[in-house]
Design a protein around this motif. Structure first.
Motif, PDB file in Angstrom:
ATOM      1  N   LEU A 166      20.645  57.532  -6.511  1.00 20.60           N
ATOM      2  CA  LEU A 166      20.539  58.839  -7.748  1.00 20.60           C
ATOM      3  C   LEU A 166      19.835  58.116  -8.969  1.00 20.60           C
ATOM      4  O   LEU A 166      18.674  58.810  -9.900  1.00 20.60           O
ATOM      5  CB  LEU A 166      22.076  59.304  -8.235  1.00 20.60           C
ATOM      6  CG  LEU A 166      22.500  59.997  -7.367  1.00 20.60           C
ATOM      7  CD1 LEU A 166      23.605  60.626  -7.814  1.00 20.60           C
ATOM      8  CD2 LEU A 166      21.904  61.495  -7.163  1.00 20.60           C
ATOM      9  N   GLN A 167      19.770  57.369  -9.640  1.00 19.13           N
ATOM     10  CA  GLN A 167      19.260  56.298 -10.797  1.00 19.13           C
ATOM     11  C   GLN A 167      18.134  56.534  -9.872  1.00 19.13           C
ATOM     12  O   GLN A 167      17.247  56.510 -10.662  1.00 19.13           O
ATOM     13  CB  GLN A 167      20.545  55.107 -10.273  1.00 19.13           C
ATOM     14  CG  GLN A 167      21.290  54.848 -11.172  1.00 19.13           C
ATOM     15  CD  GLN A 167      22.107  53.265 -11.437  1.00 19.13           C
ATOM     16  OE1 GLN A 167      21.770  52.360 -10.785  1.00 19.13           O
ATOM     17  NE2 GLN A 167      21.965  53.321 -12.887  1.00 19.13           N
ATOM     18  N   ASP A 168      17.574  56.134  -8.597  1.00 19.13           N
ATOM     19  CA  ASP A 168      16.246  56.241  -8.361  1.00 19.13           C
ATOM     20  C   ASP A 168      15.676  57.053  -8.599  1.00 19.13           C
ATOM     21  O   ASP A 168      14.389  57.582  -9.369  1.00 19.13           O
ATOM     22  CB  ASP A 168      16.263  55.359  -6.688  1.00 19.13           C
ATOM     23  CG  ASP A 168      16.434  53.767  -6.882  1.00 19.13           C
ATOM     24  OD1 ASP A 168      16.369  52.856  -7.894  1.00 19.13           O
ATOM     25  OD2 ASP A 168      16.584  53.640  -5.420  1.00 19.13           O
ATOM     26  N   LEU A 169      16.157  58.602  -8.039  1.00 20.25           N
ATOM     27  CA  LEU A 169      15.702  59.855  -8.426  1.00 20.25           C
ATOM     28  C   LEU A 169      15.996  60.532  -9.490  1.00 20.25           C
ATOM     29  O   LEU A 169      14.638  61.058 -10.025  1.00 20.25           O
ATOM     30  CB  LEU A 169      16.835  60.892  -7.449  1.00 20.25           C
ATOM     31  CG  LEU A 169      17.293  60.854  -6.087  1.00 20.25           C
ATOM     32  CD1 LEU A 169      17.852  61.669  -5.751  1.00 20.25           C
ATOM     33  CD2 LEU A 169      15.567  61.148  -5.535  1.00 20.25           C
ATOM     34  N   PHE A 170      16.232  60.223 -10.516  1.00 21.09           N
ATOM     35  CA  PHE A 170      16.446  59.815 -11.904  1.00 21.09           C
ATOM     36  C   PHE A 170      15.516  59.173 -12.333  1.00 21.09           C
ATOM     37  O   PHE A 170      14.519  59.925 -13.416  1.00 21.09           O
ATOM     38  CB  PHE A 170      17.522  59.587 -12.666  1.00 21.09           C
ATOM     39  CG  PHE A 170      18.738  60.955 -12.906  1.00 21.09           C
ATOM     40  CD1 PHE A 170      19.364  61.768 -14.103  1.00 21.09           C
ATOM     41  CD2 PHE A 170      19.307  61.116 -11.313  1.00 21.09           C
ATOM     42  CE1 PHE A 170      20.084  62.447 -13.961  1.00 21.09           C
ATOM     43  CE2 PHE A 170      20.418  62.055 -11.924  1.00 21.09           C
ATOM     44  CZ  PHE A 170      21.169  62.909 -13.291  1.00 21.09           C
TER      45      PHE A 170
END
Length: 772
Positions: A166-170
């Motif tokens: 999720l951090q990478d997506l954000f």
């Protein structure tokens, strides 16, 4: 150590809570390990007890959190024993280790098909990343966006990926959003670019931005003139922002967020950002600040108009009192004159006659006494007009600049008051004096015949007096502003409600939008919800009165009066005197130590998040510095004085105050403390009713150390000091929510806000409130 390149989305405690395997108590085991026939049929495809137990565990955990977990049977020994006892009637079976990966994968697919869910896959990353980009336009804070994304996952029935994923997506979504905004911001024309750069440019140690964001302190001429100057300086840039910001596709919440960044931080920090971010935050700040200035000016207009009207009434009452007392004094003189006149000397000349007569009764009192004898009473309206004429200078100083600056509007397209208002604005905007002001005949005919004589200095005058007419318009504006008929769509508090409503095209497309963002219940029309609420209220009312009439409610004492009517009173239990012997045995503790203890126990410091969710090195504040900043604000001494009193560095306190201390974080920490008290067993002992939690809303009047436009004077509560009212919702001694209002504001108007703004776990059933 956190990776600075990845955005900070959640505190570590919330991350652990989100991804942690659920640990069931007995009641939760009864709930989540209950299986219907479809689930039992799916269980039958697995042969061994070991695989069946694992399937039941994964199924229950998926019901609880919509996730799959990796565990061994030893990790979940209590749940395994419960399953063996309930489903297999075995208490002697001991399971070790776990089943194979292939079997676990098979069970996951079965569970996903049962609940029509999708497992996370890399193919969904593009879709989720695009949705995050949309969410960032509405929720620019990473924490809020993450919460909305969880709602989207739940609505779309997708298993959430790992936190790092999720951090990478954000990270990619934030980069795309920044690139999009930077590209659009670059389209700002050169003149507006220069104006934005000029606002944050440093000149002689101060920037124009610092001057503009200083709020109006009071209602003096200097403060109002300064506010008018700010509005005139920003109006061109505001009009551009009003047309340009919609092209960025940002919500009002996002615009307010970027405006708060520019308002919170010093101009030197803004200059460190990239040029597009400087212009974006400054433009959003101008847009929001201009509307605040309009609010301040209209509030000042209402204040001074009401003040002049009240002073006019006082002046008229005083003049009538003096008139009546003068009559009482002059009546004996009239009696002397009437006795003297028939017996006067016959050979007196005209001049001698006047001299003797006026010596007995002054010349100016003849007309007054004659009017009284004719039955004419004192004309208070004339005295009020006289005061308004004397106050014409106040119109020019306090009211006329606001009229020329604020773009007023009426809720209807055609209105007589707007024609009169535009007539005045056009005249005085050209720098003309009141002496040259004339009301056209067609507009004069629109006025009431009973009003026209009141707008003339003398009834025989052909033209209306410009000063009386001017204040007549101000009075009409005041009344219509108070009723919400006159508005200003460039303000926040005085905006027309139709201006805030969404476009009809969005309403027609509400079902698609609601489903896209994960809120399928929004399309239910308010009429249906109101009908359901009214039906429930009627049923509750009928049930309550029926129980009282049947005598089932013992708390009501009903008796019949002498007139044959029913009267009722509430019965109260007698209370024993308070025994405070226990509290007397407690030792005294310093307030900072209490705050540190509570903060460490409930991890309150996690509530103090950084103002900026990305591009900052300090994710967490120093707890001692937060404690010092909170107490310095609570005691009203400021961070500079706190640094002098303690061994803490002033720069540390200043940066902590700027980065972490704001209304949002203070409310979150207060909610955490309230939830702690709510979880204690003593909380329920304070309930006045066994099955209902009662709250109370009231305002505490406090004096303010600094002058603000919200600060008002109240001799009843604060004597000669200005102050405001802290309107607080309290339940069992816990401050659940609060709102600052002016002493002149009606408290009942804020009741809805504090009740439905409650974000704690304390669910209040009823609220008692006294509004005067």
């Amino acid at each position: 150590m956190n990776n600075l390149k990845r955005p900070y989305l959640l505190p570590e405690a919330e991350i652990a809570d989100l991804y942690a395997r659920p640990i069931f108590n007995h009641n939760e085991q009864l709930l989540y390990f209950e299986m219907n026939q479809i689930e039992l049929d799916a269980l039958g495809q697995f042969g061994t007890i070991k695989t069946k137990v694992c399937f039941i565990l994964q199924l229950a955990y998926f019901k609880a959190k919509n996730q799959f977990f990796t565990f061994t049977f030893d990790d979940v020994r209590a749940d395994v024993e419960y399953i063996l006892t309930k489903f297999f009637k075995r208490t002697d079976k001991i399971l070790q280790g776990c089943i194979t990966r292939q079997r676990i994968s098979q069970q996951k697919q079965v569970i996903l098909s049962l609940f029509d869910y999708q497992d996370w896959s890399t193919e969904q990353a593009t879709l989720i990343e695009a949705h995050i980009c949309k969410l960032l336009r509405f929720y620019p804070k990473g924490y809020d966006t993450f919460r909305q994304l969880l709602v989207y996952f739940d609505n779309q029935k997708i298993v959430i990926p790992t936190y790092r994923t999720l951090q990478d997506l954000f990270t990619r979504a934030l980069a795309k959003e920044n690139e999009r905004l930077s590209h659009l911001i670059a389209l700002i024309p050169q003149p507006q670019q220069e104006q934005l750069a000029e606002l944050i440019a440093r000149e002689d140690g101060i920037t124009k931005l610092n001057t503009i964001r200083c709020d109006q302190k009071n209602f003096t001429y200097t403060s109002i003139s300064a506010e008018v100057d700010k509005a005139l300086a920003l109006v061109e840039l505001y009009n551009f922002a009003k047309d340009f910001l919609p092209s960025l596709l940002l919500s009002k919440n996002a615009i307010r967020y970027y405006a708060d960044l520019a308002e919170q931080y010093a101009a030197s920090r803004l200059r460190r950002l990239s040029i597009p971010h400087q212009w974006l935050q400054t433009l959003c700040f101008v847009y929001h600040r201009y509307q605040q200035i309009m609010d301040n000016l209209i509030t000042s207009f209402m204040y001074h108009t009401r003040l002049i009207m009240d002073d006019g009434k006082v002046y008229a009452d005083k003049a009538m009192t003096e008139h009546n007392s003068g009559l009482a004094i002059d009546f004996p003189k009239l009696a002397r004159f009437l006795k003297w006149f028939p017996k006067r000397k016959p050979n007196l000349s005209h001049e001698e006659l006047n001299q003797v007569a006026y010596k007995i009764l002054p010349e100016e009192q003849f007309c007054v006494l004659a009017q009284f004898l004719e039955g004419n009473t004192f004309d208070k309206k004339a005295a009020t007009r006289e005061f308004y004429l004397k106050s014409s200078r106040l119109f020019a100083l306090y009211l006329r600049p606001i009229l020329l600056t604020v773009p007023f509007g009426f809720y209807k397209e055609k209105s007589g008051i707007m024609d009169l208002l535009h007539l005045m604005k056009d005249h005085y905007a050209r720098g003309k004096s009141p002496a040259t002001f004339r009301v056209p005949k067609d507009l004069e005919d629109t006025l009431s015949r009973t009003v026209l004589p009141c707008l003339k200095k003398d009834p025989s005058d052909e033209q209306l007096d410009p000063h009386l007419f001017e204040f007549f318009i101000y009075q009409k504006m005041y009344r219509r502003l108070d009723k919400g008929l006159l508005c200003c769509n460039e303000s926040v508090s005085y905006c027309d409600i139709d201006h805030d409503l969404v476009d009809d095209r969005l309403v027609d497309d509400v079902e698609r939008i609601a489903n896209e963002f994960g809120y399928p219940k929004i399309p239910i029309y308010c009429d249906q919800r109101l009908d359901e609420a009214l039906t429930m209220l009627d049923n509750t009312w009928d049930r309550t009165t029926k129980r009282i009439n049947l005598g089932e409610n013992a708390e009501f004492n009903i008796k019949e009066t002498k007139a044959g009517e029913q009267d009722w009173t509430l019965g109260y239990d007698s209370l024993d005197s308070l025994d405070d012997a226990f509290f007397k045995t407690l030792s005294q503790i310093e307030i900072p130590d209490i705050v540190m203890y509570i903060g460490d126990r409930i991890n309150m410091w996690e509530s103090f998040s950084h103002m900026r969710t990305r591009y900052n090195k300090r994710k967490k504040p120093m707890t001692l510095a937060v404690n010092a900043c909170v107490l310095s604000d609570a005691f009203g001494i400021g961070t500079e004085k706190m640094a002098e009193m303690s061994d803490l560095n002033y720069n540390l306190l200043r940066s902590t105050q700027e980065d972490f201390i704001r209304i949002e974080t203070l409310c979150a920490s207060n909610d955490a403390v309230g939830n702690l008290i709510h979880s204690l067993p003593i909380f329920k002992l304070w309930n006045l009713m066994d099955d209902k939690l009662l709250g109370d809303a009231d305002g505490q009047k406090l004096s303010t150390s600094e002058s603000t436009i919200q600060s008002r004077y109240s001799k009843k509560y604060l004597g000669k000091s200005p102050g405001l009212s802290v309107y607080t919702l309290v339940a069992n001694f816990v401050a659940v929510n609060a709102k600052n209002i002016g002493l002149n504001e009606y408290e009942g108007h804020s009741l809805y806000d504090v009740i439905y703004g409650n974000k704690t776990d304390i669910n209040i059933d009823m609220v008692t409130v006294i509004t005067l």
